[in-house]
Design a protein around this motif. Structure first.
Motif, short mmCIF file in Angstrom:
data_model
loop_
_atom_site.label_atom_id
_atom_site.label_comp_id
_atom_site.label_asym_id
_atom_site.label_seq_id
_atom_site.Cartn_x
_atom_site.Cartn_y
_atom_site.Cartn_z
N PRO A 280 -5.99 12.98 -0.96
CA PRO A 280 -6.63 12.45 -1.79
C PRO A 280 -7.29 13.47 -2.61
CG PRO A 280 -7.03 10.82 0.19
CD PRO A 280 -6.29 12.12 0.50
N ARG B 225 0.29 13.03 1.90
CA ARG B 225 -0.41 12.83 0.66
C ARG B 225 -2.01 13.36 0.86
NH1 ARG B 225 4.87 11.34 -0.61
NH2 ARG B 225 4.91 10.78 -2.93
N ILE C 70 -7.82 2.97 0.32
CA ILE C 70 -6.48 2.54 0.60
C ILE C 70 -6.35 1.38 1.39
CG2 ILE C 70 -4.17 3.16 1.24
CD1 ILE C 70 -4.89 5.17 -1.02
N ASP D 197 0.78 7.04 -6.71
CA ASP D 197 -0.72 7.18 -7.02
C ASP D 197 -0.97 8.50 -7.48
OD1 ASP D 197 -3.43 7.33 -7.18
OD2 ASP D 197 -3.75 5.71 -5.66
N GLN D 198 -1.36 9.03 -8.60
CA GLN D 198 -1.71 10.34 -9.12
C GLN D 198 -3.08 10.86 -8.57
OE1 GLN D 198 0.78 12.12 -11.07
NE2 GLN D 198 1.82 10.37 -10.17
N ARG D 199 -3.66 10.02 -7.97
CA ARG D 199 -4.83 10.32 -7.08
C ARG D 199 -4.52 11.04 -5.93
NH1 ARG D 199 -8.17 5.10 -6.43
NH2 ARG D 199 -6.15 4.65 -5.56
N ALA E 147 2.56 1.70 -3.57
CA ALA E 147 1.25 1.95 -4.37
C ALA E 147 0.84 3.62 -4.29
CB ALA E 147 -0.03 1.20 -4.30
N ALA E 148 0.87 3.85 -2.99
CA ALA E 148 0.56 5.35 -2.61
C ALA E 148 1.65 6.32 -3.04
CB ALA E 148 0.29 5.58 -1.33
N GLU F 62 0.72 -1.16 0.05
CA GLU F 62 0.11 0.11 0.00
C GLU F 62 0.71 1.36 -0.08
OE1 GLU F 62 -2.43 -3.18 0.99
OE2 GLU F 62 -0.53 -2.74 1.76
#
Length: 377
Positions: free
Chosen positions: A268, A266, A274, A49-51, A45-46, A42
């Motif tokens: 969202p 970060r 997540i 992550d472009q989100r 990936a984060a 996780e």
């Protein structure tokens, strides 16, 4: 469950959280809450992550969002998303290519050897070696003019000349930071230097005034603590290691003793999940690099320091477009520090075993507080 931010051993507390799940709602020492991401899959990936935005303006304001910087210091890479991030990174990327770092390596080794040769027979290798080495390398890299260089050295020294837990925070030295940055920006650097390139970028409209100032702040102050902790931890663990294990050993040092425990927060851009946990747009996500690096799902014997470990896909210097631009330089400085001590002061020996070292830092950064070494009699 143990609080990982205040526990004497954050890794044990993080292991408890990691076992319980990949994402947890936590309270930070600064007060506001956040989501702490603990497992490798996780976290990795984060990081890409472009989100998830880094720009603090994407926060809804209710969660932890770090400390506020004035606009003149806040327009840097760690508070930017594409396309601005892409434009800012482009201004410094040529100074940190693999080829450029290879060219810099002999200079870094020379600085390290000069420092090592001057060490006394009983010495704290944190205060007298790990602290000044990155200062001198960064000052040479920009370069800083002499007065700003002396003030930068004094600033760095003031942060480390305190007992663990009693250090002044970097943000409490903002006046000193501004003076050092002003000295750099008021100088006339060599034509092909990194600082000259940044000044030319402003003159050419590729950076505005705040971005220029923020980039110098980023280069001087954001990297500094990471490099000091990386050097200290490398000396702690690798001074007696086999020479052939030095390069993989540096990777294991970064995994086992990450100089930054958390990635930059970060936020969202929309409601999402997540690790199966729903989070709202504008919530704060804290990605635990320290926990991801000890994830038993990825690393065999994750709680054991193994300098020969390979492969070693740790996340200490980031991943994806926001990975540390100076990651190669950080590795060179850490390895050069150990090599220089072996070459110039081989008779120095740690006074205590590595596992008994005291540590300093905060819930974001961590490194050895003191490394006493003596000449073997």
């Amino acid at each position: 469950m143990t609080d990982p931010f205040t526990a004497p051993d954050p890794f044990a507390a993080l292991a408890e959280l990691r076992a319980a799940g990949p994402v947890h709602r936590v309270s930070t020492p600064d007060g506001p809450g956040a989501w702490l991401v603990t497992r490798y899959a996780e976290v990795r990936a984060a990081l890409g992550d472009q989100r998830l935005a880094l720009d603090r303006s994407r926060s809804h304001g209710g969660d932890y969002a770090g400390f506020d910087l004035p606009p003149q210091l806040d327009a840097h890479l760690l508070n930017s998303d594409p396309p601005r991030h892409t434009r800012l990174r482009r201004q410094i990327a040529p100074s940190f290519t693999a080829q450029r770092v290879r060219e810099l390596a002999p200079q870094v080794r020379e600085v390290a050897e000069r420092l090592a040769a001057a060490l006394p027979d009983e010495v704290d290798l944190v205060a007298e070696y790990a602290v000044p080495l990155p200062v001198r390398v960064i000052a040479e890299l920009l370069p800083l003019p002499e007065q700003a260089r002396a003030e930068f050295t004094g600033w760095a020294d003031s942060l480390l000349r305190h007992s663990p837990g009693a250090e002044p925070r970097a943000r409490d030295t903002m006046r000193d930071m501004r003076r050092i940055i002003g000295g750099a920006l008021g100088s006339t650097p060599p034509a092909e230097s990194l600082l000259a390139g940044l000044l030319a970028a402003r003159a050419g409209g590729r950076l505005d005034d705040d971005e220029l100032t923020s980039m110098v702040f980023y280069l001087l102050f954001v990297w500094y603590e990471i490099m000091v902790h990386a050097v200290s931890s490398a000396v702690l663990r690798l001074l007696g290691a086999e020479p052939a294990l030095l390069d993989p050993g540096v990777e294991e040092v970064l995994r086992f003793h990450p100089p930054q425990l958390l990635a930059a927060p970060r936020y969202p851009l929309s409601d999402l999940e997540i690790g199966g946990v729903p989070v709202r747009a504008g919530d704060t996500l804290l990605l635990s690099l320290a926990s991801a690096n000890r994830d038993e799902r990825v690393f065999a014997d994750a709680a054991v320091f193994r300098p020969e470990r390979s492969p070693n896909p740790h996340l200490s210097l980031g991943h994806g477009i926001h990975s540390c631009p100076a990651s190669a330089l950080t590795r060179v400085i850490a390895a050069s520090a150990v090599r220089a001590l072996r070459a110039r002061r081989p008779e120095l020996s740690p006074a205590a075993p590595a596992d008994s070292a005291a540590w300093r830092g905060n819930f974001r950064h961590r490194g050895p507080a003191e490394l006493v070494a003596r000449v073997r009699r």
